[in-house]
Design a protein around this motif. Sequence first.
Motif, PDB file in Angstrom:
ATOM      1  N   SER A   1       4.241   4.046  -7.822  1.00 25.83           N
ATOM      2  CA  SER A   1       2.925   3.430  -8.040  1.00 25.83           C
ATOM      3  C   SER A   1       2.761   2.857  -9.445  1.00 25.83           C
ATOM      4  O   SER A   1       1.988   1.927  -9.639  1.00 25.83           O
ATOM      5  CB  SER A   1       1.815   4.430  -7.759  1.00 25.83           C
ATOM      6  OG  SER A   1       1.910   5.532  -8.656  1.00 25.83           O
ATOM      7  N   ALA A   2       3.484   3.364 -10.399  1.00 25.36           N
ATOM      8  CA  ALA A   2       3.330   2.922 -11.781  1.00 25.36           C
ATOM      9  C   ALA A   2       4.103   1.644 -12.073  1.00 25.36           C
ATOM     10  O   ALA A   2       3.879   1.011 -13.102  1.00 25.36           O
ATOM     11  CB  ALA A   2       3.772   4.023 -12.740  1.00 25.36           C
ATOM     12  N   ILE A   3       4.997   1.227 -11.174  1.00 22.94           N
ATOM     13  CA  ILE A   3       5.786   0.026 -11.454  1.00 22.94           C
ATOM     14  C   ILE A   3       5.312  -1.133 -10.589  1.00 22.94           C
ATOM     15  O   ILE A   3       4.728  -0.940  -9.523  1.00 22.94           O
ATOM     16  CB  ILE A   3       7.296   0.286 -11.255  1.00 22.94           C
ATOM     17  CG1 ILE A   3       7.582   0.752  -9.833  1.00 22.94           C
ATOM     18  CG2 ILE A   3       7.825   1.273 -12.251  1.00 22.94           C
ATOM     19  CD1 ILE A   3       9.052   0.875  -9.529  1.00 22.94           C
ATOM     20  N   LYS A   4       5.594  -2.307 -11.077  1.00 24.08           N
ATOM     21  CA  LYS A   4       5.175  -3.528 -10.361  1.00 24.08           C
ATOM     22  C   LYS A   4       6.329  -3.990  -9.496  1.00 24.08           C
ATOM     23  O   LYS A   4       7.316  -4.532  -9.984  1.00 24.08           O
ATOM     24  CB  LYS A   4       4.774  -4.602 -11.380  1.00 24.08           C
ATOM     25  CG  LYS A   4       4.475  -5.942 -10.784  1.00 24.08           C
ATOM     26  CD  LYS A   4       3.231  -5.914  -9.918  1.00 24.08           C
ATOM     27  CE  LYS A   4       2.905  -7.314  -9.448  1.00 24.08           C
ATOM     28  NZ  LYS A   4       2.692  -7.429  -8.048  1.00 24.08           N
TER      29      LYS A   4
ATOM     30  N   ALA B   1      15.943   3.161  -3.755  1.00 25.13           N
ATOM     31  CA  ALA B   1      16.206   3.536  -2.363  1.00 25.13           C
ATOM     32  C   ALA B   1      14.921   3.985  -1.671  1.00 25.13           C
ATOM     33  O   ALA B   1      14.683   3.658  -0.493  1.00 25.13           O
ATOM     34  CB  ALA B   1      17.250   4.648  -2.306  1.00 25.13           C
ATOM     35  N   ARG B   2      14.072   4.721  -2.400  1.00 22.41           N
ATOM     36  CA  ARG B   2      12.795   5.199  -1.829  1.00 22.41           C
ATOM     37  C   ARG B   2      11.904   3.999  -1.460  1.00 22.41           C
ATOM     38  O   ARG B   2      11.247   4.003  -0.416  1.00 22.41           O
ATOM     39  CB  ARG B   2      12.083   6.111  -2.834  1.00 22.41           C
ATOM     40  CG  ARG B   2      10.727   6.578  -2.417  1.00 22.41           C
ATOM     41  CD  ARG B   2      10.807   7.716  -1.415  1.00 22.41           C
ATOM     42  NE  ARG B   2       9.451   8.119  -1.068  1.00 22.41           N
ATOM     43  CZ  ARG B   2       9.063   8.350   0.156  1.00 22.41           C
ATOM     44  NH1 ARG B   2       9.909   8.267   1.151  1.00 22.41           N
ATOM     45  NH2 ARG B   2       7.824   8.708   0.408  1.00 22.41           N
ATOM     46  N   ALA B   3      11.865   2.961  -2.272  1.00 30.67           N
ATOM     47  CA  ALA B   3      11.060   1.764  -1.990  1.00 30.67           C
ATOM     48  C   ALA B   3      11.533   1.113  -0.690  1.00 30.67           C
ATOM     49  O   ALA B   3      10.722   0.703   0.153  1.00 30.67           O
ATOM     50  CB  ALA B   3      11.146   0.782  -3.149  1.00 30.67           C
ATOM     51  N   ALA B   4      12.849   1.035  -0.490  1.00 30.42           N
ATOM     52  CA  ALA B   4      13.390   0.442   0.743  1.00 30.42           C
ATOM     53  C   ALA B   4      13.023   1.292   1.951  1.00 30.42           C
ATOM     54  O   ALA B   4      12.678   0.760   3.012  1.00 30.42           O
ATOM     55  CB  ALA B   4      14.901   0.291   0.635  1.00 30.42           C
ATOM     56  N   GLU B   5      13.100   2.634   1.805  1.00 32.49           N
ATOM     57  CA  GLU B   5      12.727   3.539   2.909  1.00 32.49           C
ATOM     58  C   GLU B   5      11.260   3.365   3.304  1.00 32.49           C
ATOM     59  O   GLU B   5      10.929   3.334   4.497  1.00 32.49           O
ATOM     60  CB  GLU B   5      12.979   5.002   2.512  1.00 32.49           C
ATOM     61  CG  GLU B   5      14.427   5.385   2.426  1.00 32.49           C
ATOM     62  CD  GLU B   5      14.608   6.792   1.858  1.00 32.49           C
ATOM     63  OE1 GLU B   5      13.623   7.573   1.807  1.00 32.49           O
ATOM     64  OE2 GLU B   5      15.737   7.114   1.455  1.00 32.49           O
ATOM     65  N   LEU B   6      10.398   3.292   2.297  1.00 40.94           N
ATOM     66  CA  LEU B   6       8.966   3.114   2.579  1.00 40.94           C
ATOM     67  C   LEU B   6       8.710   1.780   3.275  1.00 40.94           C
ATOM     68  O   LEU B   6       7.920   1.692   4.216  1.00 40.94           O
ATOM     69  CB  LEU B   6       8.147   3.211   1.287  1.00 40.94           C
ATOM     70  CG  LEU B   6       8.037   4.608   0.669  1.00 40.94           C
ATOM     71  CD1 LEU B   6       7.354   4.521  -0.694  1.00 40.94           C
ATOM     72  CD2 LEU B   6       7.271   5.540   1.591  1.00 40.94           C
ATOM     73  N   ALA B   7       9.382   0.745   2.821  1.00 40.24           N
ATOM     74  CA  ALA B   7       9.176  -0.590   3.396  1.00 40.24           C
ATOM     75  C   ALA B   7       9.642  -0.647   4.847  1.00 40.24           C
ATOM     76  O   ALA B   7       8.944  -1.177   5.717  1.00 40.24           O
ATOM     77  CB  ALA B   7       9.893  -1.642   2.560  1.00 40.24           C
ATOM     78  N   ILE B   8      10.815  -0.067   5.139  1.00 43.82           N
ATOM     79  CA  ILE B   8      11.348  -0.152   6.499  1.00 43.82           C
ATOM     80  C   ILE B   8      10.525   0.685   7.479  1.00 43.82           C
ATOM     81  O   ILE B   8      10.535   0.425   8.683  1.00 43.82           O
ATOM     82  CB  ILE B   8      12.858   0.239   6.543  1.00 43.82           C
ATOM     83  CG1 ILE B   8      13.512  -0.249   7.842  1.00 43.82           C
ATOM     84  CG2 ILE B   8      13.032   1.730   6.398  1.00 43.82           C
ATOM     85  CD1 ILE B   8      13.691  -1.712   7.919  1.00 43.82           C
TER      86      ILE B   8
ATOM     87  N   ALA C   1       0.828  -1.207   0.000  1.00 48.88           N
ATOM     88  CA  ALA C   1       0.000   0.000   0.000  1.00 48.88           C
ATOM     89  C   ALA C   1       0.863   1.258   0.000  1.00 48.88           C
ATOM     90  O   ALA C   1       0.561   2.231  -0.707  1.00 48.88           O
ATOM     91  CB  ALA C   1      -0.929  -0.008   1.213  1.00 48.88           C
ATOM     92  N   ARG C   2       1.927   1.256   0.785  1.00 43.86           N
ATOM     93  CA  ARG C   2       2.834   2.425   0.817  1.00 43.86           C
ATOM     94  C   ARG C   2       3.479   2.642  -0.555  1.00 43.86           C
ATOM     95  O   ARG C   2       3.601   3.778  -1.020  1.00 43.86           O
ATOM     96  CB  ARG C   2       3.917   2.247   1.869  1.00 43.86           C
ATOM     97  CG  ARG C   2       3.426   2.319   3.283  1.00 43.86           C
ATOM     98  CD  ARG C   2       3.964   3.558   3.994  1.00 43.86           C
ATOM     99  NE  ARG C   2       3.323   3.687   5.291  1.00 43.86           N
ATOM    100  CZ  ARG C   2       3.933   3.482   6.449  1.00 43.86           C
ATOM    101  NH1 ARG C   2       5.204   3.143   6.480  1.00 43.86           N
ATOM    102  NH2 ARG C   2       3.268   3.633   7.570  1.00 43.86           N
ATOM    103  N   LEU C   3       3.920   1.548  -1.157  1.00 47.04           N
ATOM    104  CA  LEU C   3       4.547   1.669  -2.477  1.00 47.04           C
ATOM    105  C   LEU C   3       3.540   2.166  -3.516  1.00 47.04           C
ATOM    106  O   LEU C   3       3.871   3.011  -4.367  1.00 47.04           O
ATOM    107  CB  LEU C   3       5.147   0.326  -2.909  1.00 47.04           C
ATOM    108  CG  LEU C   3       6.309  -0.203  -2.060  1.00 47.04           C
ATOM    109  CD1 LEU C   3       6.693  -1.611  -2.518  1.00 47.04           C
ATOM    110  CD2 LEU C   3       7.507   0.724  -2.104  1.00 47.04           C
ATOM    111  N   ALA C   4       2.315   1.660  -3.449  1.00 49.30           N
ATOM    112  CA  ALA C   4       1.279   2.077  -4.403  1.00 49.30           C
ATOM    113  C   ALA C   4       0.883   3.537  -4.186  1.00 49.30           C
ATOM    114  O   ALA C   4       0.468   4.223  -5.126  1.00 49.30           O
ATOM    115  CB  ALA C   4       0.057   1.180  -4.269  1.00 49.30           C
TER     116      ALA C   4
END
Length: 171
Positions: free
Chosen positions: A121-124, A147-154, A112-115
């Motif tokens: 949001s545009a990538i799978k 790097a942003r995806a990792a930050e959101l996940a953590i 949800a954070r990534l989307a």
Amino acid sequence: MNNDIDQLPEQAQRRTLMTPAFRIATAAALALTLAACGQPEQDATIGQKLDTAIAATEKKADELGERAEATADRAQANAAEATRDARVSAGETTAQMGDFIDDAAITAAVSARLAGDPDLSAIKIDVDTRDGKVTLSGPAPSEAARARAAELAISVKGVLGIDNQLVVTSS
């Protein structure tokens, strides 16, 4: 006089002769024989023998009752222990289910954070969580997006670590 008992081994004869049922049957046969002979002076002796046989039978019945009670107590204790073991096992299973549910909740929250991020949001991006460790896999448009995806996940509650396997693809 040659009968079936004479042909048994001596130890088996003693065992047979010592059983309470055999004693009672012998006493009853003796009582009936003497009664049929009409010997009233023997009535006291027969009565005493019958009383002794009855007392022995009652004693044996009491012993068997006590053993049955002890067996029932052991069975009850075993059942209680089995119940405790089942509850512990069920608790472990529930804890494992809780871990699975937590991992699923983490996966959903990270996805949800990534989307919700405009750059991601545009990538799978595939998100997988095992024991609180999140694995991100798939393409990323840039190193900054990776790097942003990792930050959101953590930043998601319950995430214990990140395995960022996103691959930067240059367009």
